[in-house]
Design a protein around this motif. Structure first.
Motif, mmCIF file in Angstrom:
data_model
loop_
_atom_site.group_PDB
_atom_site.id
_atom_site.type_symbol
_atom_site.label_atom_id
_atom_site.label_comp_id
_atom_site.label_asym_id
_atom_site.label_seq_id
_atom_site.Cartn_x
_atom_site.Cartn_y
_atom_site.Cartn_z
ATOM 1 N N VAL A 1 0.886 -1.065 0.019
ATOM 2 C CA VAL A 1 0.039 0.046 0.153
ATOM 3 C C VAL A 1 0.826 1.240 0.047
ATOM 4 O O VAL A 1 1.849 1.368 0.718
ATOM 5 C CB VAL A 1 -0.921 -0.036 1.317
ATOM 6 C CG1 VAL A 1 -1.759 1.345 1.316
ATOM 7 C CG2 VAL A 1 -1.761 -1.208 1.379
ATOM 8 N N ALA B 1 -5.088 -0.530 -1.900
ATOM 9 C CA ALA B 1 -5.739 0.226 -0.852
ATOM 10 C C ALA B 1 -7.275 -0.223 -0.524
ATOM 11 O O ALA B 1 -7.899 -0.536 -1.628
ATOM 12 C CB ALA B 1 -5.813 2.043 -1.006
ATOM 13 N N PRO C 1 -1.763 6.573 4.174
ATOM 14 C CA PRO C 1 -2.018 5.874 2.970
ATOM 15 C C PRO C 1 -2.791 6.689 1.915
ATOM 16 O O PRO C 1 -3.678 7.714 2.252
ATOM 17 C CB PRO C 1 -3.010 4.644 3.273
ATOM 18 C CG PRO C 1 -3.649 5.212 4.598
ATOM 19 C CD PRO C 1 -2.382 5.977 5.463
#
Length: 308
Positions: A132, A148, A139
């Protein structure tokens, strides 16, 4: 008797018509109405405001009088400040129980992301990079990273699964609102049970991970995509199509969960310096395998009775 001077042939004088004497202020004796402009100029009658086209000025409305009152302005300002404080308090309490700001992140998707994610769920064998992406310890949004987790696909897949289940029951003359509601409540109950079991396992194993409850709901909700494909193919091609498509989707979701969760659970163990052959690391691997293996079982359990 008439006098002789009034005999026939004598011309008759025209009669005189009496003209009435004009009243004061009347210039024309044949005028039908009196001119009152002079009386107004002398102070008689209501005075006309300039620019009002001859009509008396209207009285001020109660709303205008209320707005021009200083006390009213203060009350309005105080009410506005109270409303702003109340809205801020409600937003804080809602965000404490329902993380609205976090939910916005999980729904930040676009059409390109949805297409890539569906392809990843069906063909996870061709994907190489499962990390990720982060930006300043945060993120990135799902629309910028196919790895994700998101809630858009699980939510839409769950709704579609309920609709497809209703269609399957209707084609078999078994549809009823109670049965469809039982189907939806069963799927939600199994999902909640999965989340609670994983959270309890992570707590008992003392696993330090960045997996949140919303992440677990997102990952566990991806199985509805394969369930939809299996039921639709079962409606079109019968049991053979159902087992072929559902079997493929079960293997795909197993591989997807293994490659996704091992980075979330085992990567933290590597960062903590836990040996690969250690007992705690082995337990984490078993937990990852158990979560991945539970997905095909639930996919079959929630769909096998819809295809006959």
């Amino acid at each position: 008797m008439h006098p002789a001077g009034l005999a026939a042939g004598t011309p008759r004088l025209p009669s005189k018509r009496r003209i009435p004497v004009s009243q004061p202020g009347m210039t024309d004796p044949h005028q039908l109405f009196d001119d009152t402009s002079s009386a107004q100029s002398r102070g008689y009658g209501p005075q006309r405001a300039p620019g009002s086209l001859g009509y008396p000025a209207a009285a001020a409305s109660p709303q205008a009088a209320f707005l021009t009152d200083p006390m009213s302005n203060m009350a309005m300002a105080y009410g506005s400040s109270l409303a702003a404080q109340g809205k801020e308090l409600v937003d804080k309490n809602i965000d404490r129980f329902i993380p609205i700001t976090k939910l916005k992140y999980y729904f930040a998707v676009d059409t390109v992301y949805v297409g890539k994610k569906l392809g990843l769920l069906v063909f996870p064998y061709l994907h190489q990079d499962w990390e990720v992406q982060y930006q300043q310890d945060t993120p990135v949004a799902p629309r910028f990273d196919v790895n994700a987790p998101d809630l858009y696909i699980p939510a839409m897949a769950f709704i579609t699964y309920i609709l497809v289940a209703g269609l399957a029951l209707g084609t078999q003359d078994r549809f009823s609102p109670d049965l469809l509601g039982l189907q939806a409540s069963s799927a939600l109950a199994w999902l909640a049970l999965e989340v609670l079991a994983i959270l309890l396992s992570l707590y008992l194993l003392t696993v330090n991970t960045d997996l949140t409850t919303i992440d677990l709901v997102a990952f566990l909700g991806y199985k509805y995509v394969g369930m939809i494909g299996g039921v639709i193919m079962g409606l079109l091609f019968g049991k053979i199509g159902y087992y072929l498509v559902l079997g493929w989707c079960c293997v795909s979701i197993f591989v997807f969960m293994i490659r996704t969760l091992r980075l979330k659970i085992l990567a933290e163990a590597a960062a903590e310096g836990v040996p690969v052959r250690g007992a705690r690391n082995q337990l984490r691997m078993y937990l990852t395998m158990a979560v991945a293996a539970a997905q095909p079982l639930l996919m079959y359990w929630l769909t096998f009775h819809l295809v006959r």
